[in-house]
Each structure stands twice: as C-alpha cells, then as structure tokens.
Design a protein around this motif. Structure first.
Motif, PDB file in Angstrom:
ATOM      1  N   GLY A   1      59.839  47.528  13.901  1.00 56.55           N
ATOM      2  CA  GLY A   1      59.190  48.824  13.024  1.00 56.55           C
ATOM      3  C   GLY A   1      57.502  48.089  13.298  1.00 56.55           C
ATOM      4  O   GLY A   1      56.847  47.923  12.483  1.00 56.55           O
ATOM      5  N   ILE A   2      57.708  46.936  14.074  1.00 63.49           N
ATOM      6  CA  ILE A   2      56.410  46.862  14.276  1.00 63.49           C
ATOM      7  C   ILE A   2      54.601  47.354  14.122  1.00 63.49           C
ATOM      8  O   ILE A   2      55.055  47.557  15.075  1.00 63.49           O
ATOM      9  CB  ILE A   2      56.170  44.891  14.914  1.00 63.49           C
ATOM     10  N   ASP A   3      54.055  46.891  13.489  1.00 60.68           N
ATOM     11  CA  ASP A   3      52.973  47.340  13.489  1.00 60.68           C
ATOM     12  C   ASP A   3      51.699  46.368  13.993  1.00 60.68           C
ATOM     13  O   ASP A   3      50.887  47.295  15.247  1.00 60.68           O
ATOM     14  CB  ASP A   3      52.058  47.593  12.410  1.00 60.68           C
ATOM     15  N   LEU A   4      51.610  45.149  14.090  1.00 55.95           N
ATOM     16  CA  LEU A   4      51.134  44.707  14.648  1.00 55.95           C
ATOM     17  C   LEU A   4      51.675  42.921  15.896  1.00 55.95           C
ATOM     18  O   LEU A   4      51.934  42.556  15.060  1.00 55.95           O
ATOM     19  CB  LEU A   4      49.830  44.112  13.662  1.00 55.95           C
ATOM     20  N   VAL A   5      51.637  43.134  16.741  1.00 56.75           N
ATOM     21  CA  VAL A   5      51.987  41.480  17.166  1.00 56.75           C
ATOM     22  C   VAL A   5      50.493  40.973  17.725  1.00 56.75           C
ATOM     23  O   VAL A   5      49.455  40.959  17.951  1.00 56.75           O
ATOM     24  CB  VAL A   5      52.422  42.332  18.540  1.00 56.75           C
ATOM     25  N   VAL A   6      51.189  39.560  16.863  1.00 60.38           N
ATOM     26  CA  VAL A   6      49.864  38.237  16.290  1.00 60.38           C
ATOM     27  C   VAL A   6      50.874  37.293  17.950  1.00 60.38           C
ATOM     28  O   VAL A   6      51.397  36.537  17.495  1.00 60.38           O
ATOM     29  CB  VAL A   6      49.827  37.668  15.083  1.00 60.38           C
ATOM     30  N   LEU A   7      49.419  36.803  18.051  1.00 55.62           N
ATOM     31  CA  LEU A   7      49.962  36.120  19.451  1.00 55.62           C
ATOM     32  C   LEU A   7      49.093  34.535  18.890  1.00 55.62           C
ATOM     33  O   LEU A   7      48.147  34.554  18.597  1.00 55.62           O
ATOM     34  CB  LEU A   7      49.718  36.528  21.105  1.00 55.62           C
ATOM     35  N   ALA A   8      50.266  33.085  18.590  1.00 56.87           N
ATOM     36  CA  ALA A   8      49.659  32.461  17.760  1.00 56.87           C
ATOM     37  C   ALA A   8      49.907  31.229  19.035  1.00 56.87           C
ATOM     38  O   ALA A   8      51.203  30.537  18.781  1.00 56.87           O
ATOM     39  CB  ALA A   8      49.957  32.648  16.289  1.00 56.87           C
ATOM     40  N   GLY A   9      49.389  31.219  19.860  1.00 53.42           N
ATOM     41  CA  GLY A   9      49.998  29.814  21.373  1.00 53.42           C
ATOM     42  C   GLY A   9      50.949  30.023  21.323  1.00 53.42           C
ATOM     43  O   GLY A   9      52.317  29.320  22.099  1.00 53.42           O
ATOM     44  N   PHE A  10      51.080  31.190  22.703  1.00 59.00           N
ATOM     45  CA  PHE A  10      51.729  32.488  22.220  1.00 59.00           C
ATOM     46  C   PHE A  10      51.612  31.762  24.656  1.00 59.00           C
ATOM     47  O   PHE A  10      51.127  32.454  24.753  1.00 59.00           O
ATOM     48  CB  PHE A  10      52.299  33.681  22.637  1.00 59.00           C
ATOM     49  N   LEU A  11      52.231  31.515  24.927  1.00 59.74           N
ATOM     50  CA  LEU A  11      51.803  30.505  26.671  1.00 59.74           C
ATOM     51  C   LEU A  11      52.162  31.496  27.411  1.00 59.74           C
ATOM     52  O   LEU A  11      52.540  31.197  28.587  1.00 59.74           O
ATOM     53  CB  LEU A  11      52.171  29.471  26.783  1.00 59.74           C
ATOM     54  N   VAL A  12      53.081  33.061  26.931  1.00 60.12           N
ATOM     55  CA  VAL A  12      53.610  34.010  28.068  1.00 60.12           C
ATOM     56  C   VAL A  12      52.779  34.742  28.797  1.00 60.12           C
ATOM     57  O   VAL A  12      52.334  35.664  27.549  1.00 60.12           O
ATOM     58  CB  VAL A  12      54.826  34.418  27.742  1.00 60.12           C
ATOM     59  N   VAL A  13      52.302  34.404  29.869  1.00 60.20           N
ATOM     60  CA  VAL A  13      51.407  36.253  30.161  1.00 60.20           C
ATOM     61  C   VAL A  13      51.927  37.627  29.627  1.00 60.20           C
ATOM     62  O   VAL A  13      53.751  37.375  30.467  1.00 60.20           O
ATOM     63  CB  VAL A  13      51.170  35.866  31.426  1.00 60.20           C
ATOM     64  N   LEU A  14      52.010  38.179  29.079  1.00 64.81           N
ATOM     65  CA  LEU A  14      52.844  39.283  28.813  1.00 64.81           C
ATOM     66  C   LEU A  14      52.792  40.388  29.899  1.00 64.81           C
ATOM     67  O   LEU A  14      51.813  41.337  30.753  1.00 64.81           O
ATOM     68  CB  LEU A  14      52.124  39.898  27.562  1.00 64.81           C
TER      69      LEU A  14
ATOM     70  N   ALA B   1      59.815  44.522  24.289  1.00 70.29           N
ATOM     71  CA  ALA B   1      58.792  45.942  23.009  1.00 70.29           C
ATOM     72  C   ALA B   1      59.987  46.840  22.615  1.00 70.29           C
ATOM     73  O   ALA B   1      59.604  47.113  21.598  1.00 70.29           O
ATOM     74  CB  ALA B   1      58.255  46.810  24.416  1.00 70.29           C
ATOM     75  N   GLN B   2      61.640  46.798  22.919  1.00 70.03           N
ATOM     76  CA  GLN B   2      61.852  47.702  22.402  1.00 70.03           C
ATOM     77  C   GLN B   2      62.622  46.516  20.956  1.00 70.03           C
ATOM     78  O   GLN B   2      62.665  47.106  19.502  1.00 70.03           O
ATOM     79  CB  GLN B   2      63.445  47.708  23.276  1.00 70.03           C
ATOM     80  N   TYR B   3      62.912  45.529  21.130  1.00 70.94           N
ATOM     81  CA  TYR B   3      62.773  44.427  20.349  1.00 70.94           C
ATOM     82  C   TYR B   3      62.334  44.635  19.258  1.00 70.94           C
ATOM     83  O   TYR B   3      63.045  45.185  17.603  1.00 70.94           O
ATOM     84  CB  TYR B   3      62.721  43.153  20.037  1.00 70.94           C
ATOM     85  N   LEU B   4      60.631  44.862  19.112  1.00 75.50           N
ATOM     86  CA  LEU B   4      60.097  45.028  18.060  1.00 75.50           C
ATOM     87  C   LEU B   4      59.348  45.837  17.023  1.00 75.50           C
ATOM     88  O   LEU B   4      58.957  46.640  16.246  1.00 75.50           O
ATOM     89  CB  LEU B   4      58.608  44.219  19.470  1.00 75.50           C
ATOM     90  N   THR B   5      60.032  47.194  18.588  1.00 71.97           N
ATOM     91  CA  THR B   5      59.692  48.571  18.397  1.00 71.97           C
ATOM     92  C   THR B   5      61.125  48.890  17.604  1.00 71.97           C
ATOM     93  O   THR B   5      60.731  49.400  15.672  1.00 71.97           O
ATOM     94  CB  THR B   5      59.594  49.704  19.452  1.00 71.97           C
ATOM     95  N   GLU B   6      62.054  48.628  17.854  1.00 72.49           N
ATOM     96  CA  GLU B   6      63.245  48.446  16.616  1.00 72.49           C
ATOM     97  C   GLU B   6      62.964  47.794  14.908  1.00 72.49           C
ATOM     98  O   GLU B   6      63.531  48.381  13.857  1.00 72.49           O
ATOM     99  CB  GLU B   6      64.792  48.173  16.954  1.00 72.49           C
TER     100      GLU B   6
END
Ligand code: GRF
Length: 198
Positions: free
Chosen positions: A81-94, A74-79
């Motif tokens: 400046g991500i507005d939208l996270v797109v899961l495209a075949g992402f197999l980890v349960v967040l 979350a910190q990585y993506l916030t830094e």
C-alpha cells in the motif's frame, strides 16, 4: 498517513535521517512501511531492523530480466500500500515499467545541485570528485521526482553547501550529507505528506 518505502543500497544514513525525523515527530503523517535493498549486506537493512521496520533484499539478478524485476518490485510495494517510493542511495537503474507503475510517486536524493554533476555515472563519491576537480565553490544536494531519465525529474528541494579549502571527496561528501541531504530529504517527504489525502 503517507505510507513510504525506502529503497537503499548502502550505509543508509539518509534512511536514518528519515527514521529519526519520524521518531522525533519532526516528520508527521508519514509511516515508513518497508525498506528494500538490492544488496543483502547493506547496513541500511540493519538500521531498518534496529528500528522495527520490515526490510527485504530484492536483487535484480534473481529475475530473468529488468522488466521482470521491475514488475515484481512494483507488485511488492503495491501490496504494501505504498504511496511514495523514496530512493536513498539506491544504485539500481529502475526499469520503465516500475517508473510507470509509480509515476509521480518516486523521489530521489542526489548529492549535488542538479543540473550540475548528475546523470549517467554520477553517483556517490564520483559526484564530489567531479565538483572538486571543477573547482566549484558551492555544491549541495537535490531532492527530485524520478522520471524515465537519469536525475532529470522535476526538482522538489535543494540546499547549498560550501566547498572549503583542503576538502577531499570524503570530507565534502560528509558535509553535503550532514548539512544538506539529511535535512532536505525529510523536508521533501513532509511537503508530499502535507498534500497527501488518505
Ligand atoms: C548519499 O550520498 C546520497 O546522496 C547518494 O548515495 C548516498 C547514500 O548514502 N544517492 P546513504 O546510504 O544514505 O548513507
């Protein structure tokens, strides 16, 4: 400009569909800021590199527990400046702390018409194997918002695909990708980008 991060675990054909849509200007007001994989050898990371998009591998097993992984991600993506996270075949349960940090700003592509063939254990080829064994004549793909459940968030777009005589799971998967996933994922991102105020 809608800044997106694409989370991947495998081949990255959905990521490629987004990249191609941006490059061909079919998808506008969107910037793919980074690609994150939990697998260092995911070909999706190669696709990112080939297209000049920063790619990184962030592995859950490198963190003391799921919450620590979720916090870092979350910190990585916030830094970024991500507005939208797109899961495209992402197999980890967040983990929930990540879902909460990006509440309402995470979408996922699922290779069936939710609520069919979704939830725990329904991913990749297993989805198509189940559709074939149930004998459905129509399947497809769904883009939905991600909430704390598994494939339970509000549906954004769906597209139907016919099941044909002699289909194997692999043949059906390919048809669902080509005729549904690769079309509705960029479309869903465009819908969100159109509503995004910078
Ligand atoms: C796709 O079938 C997608 O629906 C599912 O995982 C697969 C990912 O494929 N979530 P790719 O990595 O985008 O090629």
């Amino acid at each position: 400009m809608l800044k997106i991060a694409v989370l991947v675990s495998g081949g990255g054909t959905n990521l490629q569909a987004i990249i191609d849509a941006v490059k061909s200007h079919k998808l506008t007001n969107v910037s793919i800021e980074c690609v994150v994989s939990n697998k260092p050898d995911a070909y999706a990371l190669t696709r990112a590199e080939d297209n000049g998009i920063p790619g990184v591998c962030i592995r859950p097993k490198d963190y003391k527990d799921k919450a620590a992984y979720g916090e870092y991600l979350a910190q990585y993506l916030t830094e970024y400046g991500i507005d939208l996270v797109v899961l495209a075949g992402f197999l980890v349960v967040l983990p929930e702390n990540f879902i909460d940090a990006f509440e309402g700003r995470i979408i996922n592509i699922h290779p069936s018409l939710i609520p069919s063939f979704c939830g725990e254990g329904f991913y990749g080829l297993k989805v198509h194997e189940s559709a074939l064994s149930r004998g459905v004549k129509v399947t497809g793909a769904t883009v939905h918002f991600v909430d704390r459940g598994c494939d339970t968030g509000p549906i954004i777009l769906q597209k139907a695909v016919s099941v044909q005589e002699g289909d194997t799971p692999e043949i059906l998967q390919k048809r669902v990708m080509e005729q549904a996933e690769w079309i509705i994922l960029p479309q869903a991102i465009q819908l969100i980008a159109d509503k995004h105020k910078n």
